[in-house]
Design a protein around this motif. Structure first.
Motif, mmCIF file in Angstrom:
data_model
loop_
_atom_site.group_PDB
_atom_site.id
_atom_site.type_symbol
_atom_site.label_atom_id
_atom_site.label_comp_id
_atom_site.label_asym_id
_atom_site.label_seq_id
_atom_site.Cartn_x
_atom_site.Cartn_y
_atom_site.Cartn_z
ATOM 1 N N ASP A 62 67.025 52.455 103.426
ATOM 2 C CA ASP A 62 66.395 53.694 102.980
ATOM 3 C C ASP A 62 65.065 53.857 103.711
ATOM 4 O O ASP A 62 64.121 53.108 103.449
ATOM 5 N N PRO A 63 64.967 54.811 104.637
ATOM 6 C CA PRO A 63 63.737 54.943 105.426
ATOM 7 C C PRO A 63 62.526 55.336 104.587
ATOM 8 O O PRO A 63 61.390 55.070 104.989
ATOM 9 N N THR A 64 62.745 55.942 103.437
ATOM 10 C CA THR A 64 61.611 56.367 102.614
ATOM 11 C C THR A 64 60.906 55.192 101.948
ATOM 12 O O THR A 64 59.795 55.347 101.430
ATOM 13 N N THR A 65 61.544 54.015 101.963
ATOM 14 C CA THR A 65 60.941 52.837 101.339
ATOM 15 C C THR A 65 60.422 51.835 102.367
ATOM 16 O O THR A 65 59.825 50.823 101.980
ATOM 17 N N LEU A 66 60.644 52.092 103.661
ATOM 18 C CA LEU A 66 60.249 51.127 104.685
ATOM 19 C C LEU A 66 58.745 51.142 104.923
ATOM 20 O O LEU A 66 58.108 52.190 104.899
ATOM 21 N N LYS A 67 58.213 49.969 105.182
ATOM 22 C CA LYS A 67 56.829 49.832 105.627
ATOM 23 C C LYS A 67 56.855 49.078 106.950
ATOM 24 O O LYS A 67 57.440 48.000 107.040
ATOM 25 N N THR A 68 56.234 49.642 107.940
ATOM 26 C CA THR A 68 56.300 49.053 109.269
ATOM 27 C C THR A 68 55.484 47.772 109.366
ATOM 28 O O THR A 68 54.423 47.641 108.733
ATOM 29 N N VAL A 69 55.979 46.835 110.164
ATOM 30 C CA VAL A 69 55.218 45.617 110.458
ATOM 31 C C VAL A 69 54.178 45.881 111.542
ATOM 32 O O VAL A 69 53.367 45.017 111.840
ATOM 33 N N ARG A 70 54.209 47.101 112.132
ATOM 34 C CA ARG A 70 53.258 47.457 113.191
ATOM 35 C C ARG A 70 52.463 48.713 112.808
ATOM 36 O O ARG A 70 52.550 49.754 113.472
ATOM 37 N N PRO A 71 51.647 48.620 111.750
ATOM 38 C CA PRO A 71 50.824 49.777 111.388
ATOM 39 C C PRO A 71 49.775 50.100 112.449
ATOM 40 O O PRO A 71 49.162 51.168 112.408
ATOM 41 N N ASP A 72 49.576 49.181 113.396
ATOM 42 C CA ASP A 72 48.665 49.455 114.507
ATOM 43 C C ASP A 72 49.261 50.453 115.486
ATOM 44 O O ASP A 72 48.529 51.057 116.274
ATOM 45 N N LEU A 73 50.577 50.635 115.435
ATOM 46 C CA LEU A 73 51.260 51.516 116.380
ATOM 47 C C LEU A 73 51.823 52.781 115.749
ATOM 48 O O LEU A 73 51.769 53.852 116.350
ATOM 49 N N PHE A 74 52.403 52.656 114.548
ATOM 50 C CA PHE A 74 53.168 53.766 113.985
ATOM 51 C C PHE A 74 52.377 54.570 112.966
ATOM 52 O O PHE A 74 51.646 54.013 112.144
ATOM 53 N N ALA A 75 52.549 55.897 113.036
ATOM 54 C CA ALA A 75 51.935 56.802 112.075
ATOM 55 C C ALA A 75 52.611 56.653 110.711
ATOM 56 O O ALA A 75 53.672 56.037 110.585
ATOM 57 N N ALA A 76 52.012 57.242 109.710
ATOM 58 C CA ALA A 76 52.525 57.137 108.343
ATOM 59 C C ALA A 76 53.960 57.645 108.263
ATOM 60 O O ALA A 76 54.286 58.716 108.789
ATOM 61 N N GLY A 77 54.819 56.861 107.613
ATOM 62 C CA GLY A 77 56.213 57.242 107.438
ATOM 63 C C GLY A 77 57.108 56.893 108.601
ATOM 64 O O GLY A 77 58.328 57.064 108.517
ATOM 65 N N ARG A 78 56.510 56.384 109.690
ATOM 66 C CA ARG A 78 57.292 56.039 110.881
ATOM 67 C C ARG A 78 57.545 54.533 110.932
ATOM 68 O O ARG A 78 56.762 53.741 110.398
ATOM 69 N N PHE A 79 58.608 54.163 111.629
ATOM 70 C CA PHE A 79 58.982 52.750 111.670
ATOM 71 C C PHE A 79 59.860 52.488 112.880
ATOM 72 O O PHE A 79 60.327 53.409 113.558
ATOM 73 N N SER A 80 60.101 51.202 113.133
ATOM 74 C CA SER A 80 60.855 50.770 114.309
ATOM 75 C C SER A 80 62.216 50.219 113.913
ATOM 76 O O SER A 80 62.522 50.022 112.721
ATOM 77 N N ALA A 81 63.021 49.916 114.933
ATOM 78 C CA ALA A 81 64.311 49.271 114.696
ATOM 79 C C ALA A 81 64.121 47.923 114.014
ATOM 80 O O ALA A 81 64.919 47.523 113.160
ATOM 81 N N PHE A 82 63.050 47.225 114.369
ATOM 82 C CA PHE A 82 62.793 45.932 113.739
ATOM 83 C C PHE A 82 62.472 46.095 112.257
ATOM 84 O O PHE A 82 62.859 45.255 111.433
ATOM 85 N N ASP A 83 61.772 47.152 111.894
ATOM 86 C CA ASP A 83 61.425 47.374 110.491
ATOM 87 C C ASP A 83 62.666 47.536 109.627
ATOM 88 O O ASP A 83 62.681 47.114 108.463
ATOM 89 N N ALA A 84 63.702 48.161 110.186
ATOM 90 C CA ALA A 84 64.953 48.299 109.436
ATOM 91 C C ALA A 84 65.560 46.935 109.150
ATOM 92 O O ALA A 84 66.047 46.665 108.038
ATOM 93 N N LEU A 85 65.514 46.042 110.132
ATOM 94 C CA LEU A 85 66.039 44.689 109.938
ATOM 95 C C LEU A 85 65.176 43.917 108.944
ATOM 96 O O LEU A 85 65.706 43.218 108.059
ATOM 97 N N ALA A 86 63.865 44.027 109.065
ATOM 98 C CA ALA A 86 62.963 43.322 108.158
ATOM 99 C C ALA A 86 63.162 43.769 106.720
ATOM 100 O O ALA A 86 63.055 42.959 105.783
ATOM 101 N N ALA A 87 63.471 45.056 106.518
ATOM 102 C CA ALA A 87 63.710 45.561 105.171
ATOM 103 C C ALA A 87 64.968 44.936 104.569
ATOM 104 O O ALA A 87 65.000 44.604 103.375
ATOM 105 N N LEU A 88 66.004 44.770 105.378
ATOM 106 C CA LEU A 88 67.224 44.129 104.896
ATOM 107 C C LEU A 88 66.965 42.676 104.531
ATOM 108 O O LEU A 88 67.486 42.162 103.541
ATOM 109 N N ALA A 89 66.144 42.016 105.333
ATOM 110 C CA ALA A 89 65.788 40.627 105.042
ATOM 111 C C ALA A 89 65.005 40.530 103.740
ATOM 112 O O ALA A 89 65.253 39.647 102.907
ATOM 113 N N ALA A 90 64.056 41.455 103.554
ATOM 114 C CA ALA A 90 63.242 41.435 102.340
ATOM 115 C C ALA A 90 64.080 41.693 101.094
ATOM 116 O O ALA A 90 63.777 41.168 100.012
ATOM 117 N N ALA A 91 65.141 42.483 101.248
ATOM 118 C CA ALA A 91 66.021 42.791 100.110
ATOM 119 C C ALA A 91 67.017 41.672 99.833
ATOM 120 O O ALA A 91 67.756 41.735 98.844
#
Length: 275
Positions: free
Chosen positions: A21-50
């Protein structure tokens, strides 16, 4: 470009296919991505966290990226992305720098060890190059391959122009910034970009494409079926990259969304679709 809101798909070959669910993702790179944006890695990290899959990962300073140590105990993973309406894009970009949008599909698989080693070596060289230049991105060679001739610029200093504040934080450097920096320095006479909200019947493409680069020594004529596509890497990775084909990758990760660290070279090539 709208902030992603629809469920996304991520497939780990040999493990399973998952949604996030992209609305619940938090990026591991807040130094790069604007609010609400995320990377392919963030999708994987979210699955790991769940707890959906066992992923071991860590940030590697020498590579300037998060690295997958293992998935379900197996090592040697890499990823590709398919953007809506596009082909599966065999990427050599840092996974935590690849921005996702609605409808993008992420695929992880066990990569050929030689290619994976070349990618990691390239990342390490980029970090060393940036450190050697005091944190600045200075590209040893920028080549523009026009319709009839080629020109190369040496030691190009690249600065951020914040072209995509909807996706990235101020200061992020993209492949498009390479051309814009050449313009700032008076090395190219002009640059024509076209905003593509859609391509053919594919909606929400939302990126800039480089239609024309004005250079006295790069001759040729504009063509609505042609444009420039870039390649950014280090020399050791060149043989492991998939050549661009404008005919099959008109929908791809565009230069305004391609984050850079400090590649050894950037090439822009004039390519034409077949129809």
């Amino acid at each position: 470009d709208p902030v992603p809101s629809r469920l996304g798909k991520l497939e780990i070959r040999g493990v399973g296919t998952f949604t996030y669910d992209p609305t619940t993702l938090k990026t591991v790179r807040p130094d790069l991505f604007a609010a609400g944006r995320f990377s392919a890695f963030d999708a994987l990290a979210a699955l790991a966290a769940a707890g959906s899959v066992d992923v071991q990962y860590a940030y590697d300073e020498s590579l300037a990226t998060y690295v997958i140590r293992s998935i379900n105990g197996l090592t040697g993973w890499w990823y590709d992305v398919r953007l809506p309406g596009g082909a599966l894009e065999r990427t050599a970009l840092r996974m935590d720098m690849y921005p996702l949008k609605d409808g993008a599909e992420v695929y992880l698989y066990l990569e050929d060890p030689a290619r994976l080693a070349a990618i990691e070596s390239s990342f390490r060289e980029e970090v060393a190059l940036r450190e050697a230049h005091g944190g600045r991105t200075i590209i040893p060679g920028v080549t523009i391959k026009g319709p009839r001739s080629t020109v190369t610029f040496r030691d190009v200093v690249v600065t951020s122009h914040n072209v995509r504040p909807d996706v990235f934080r101020p200061g992020a450097i993209t492949a498009l910034d390479v051309l814009l920096s050449l313009g700032d320095q008076g090395k190219i006479a002009g640059l024509e970009l076209a905003w593509h909200a859609m391509v053919d019947d594919v909606p929400n493409v939302n990126h800039y494409m480089v239609d024309w680069i004005s250079l006295p020594d790069v001759l040729g004529e504009r063509n609505s079926l042609c444009g420039y596509m870039d390649e950014a890497a280090t020399e050791g990775l060149r043989g492991f990259l998939t050549p661009h084909s404008h005919a099959t990758t008109r929908i791809h990760l565009s230069s305004d969304l391609e984050l850079l660290v400090s590649p050894g070279y950037v090439e822009w090539q004039w390519l034409c679709a077949t129809s």
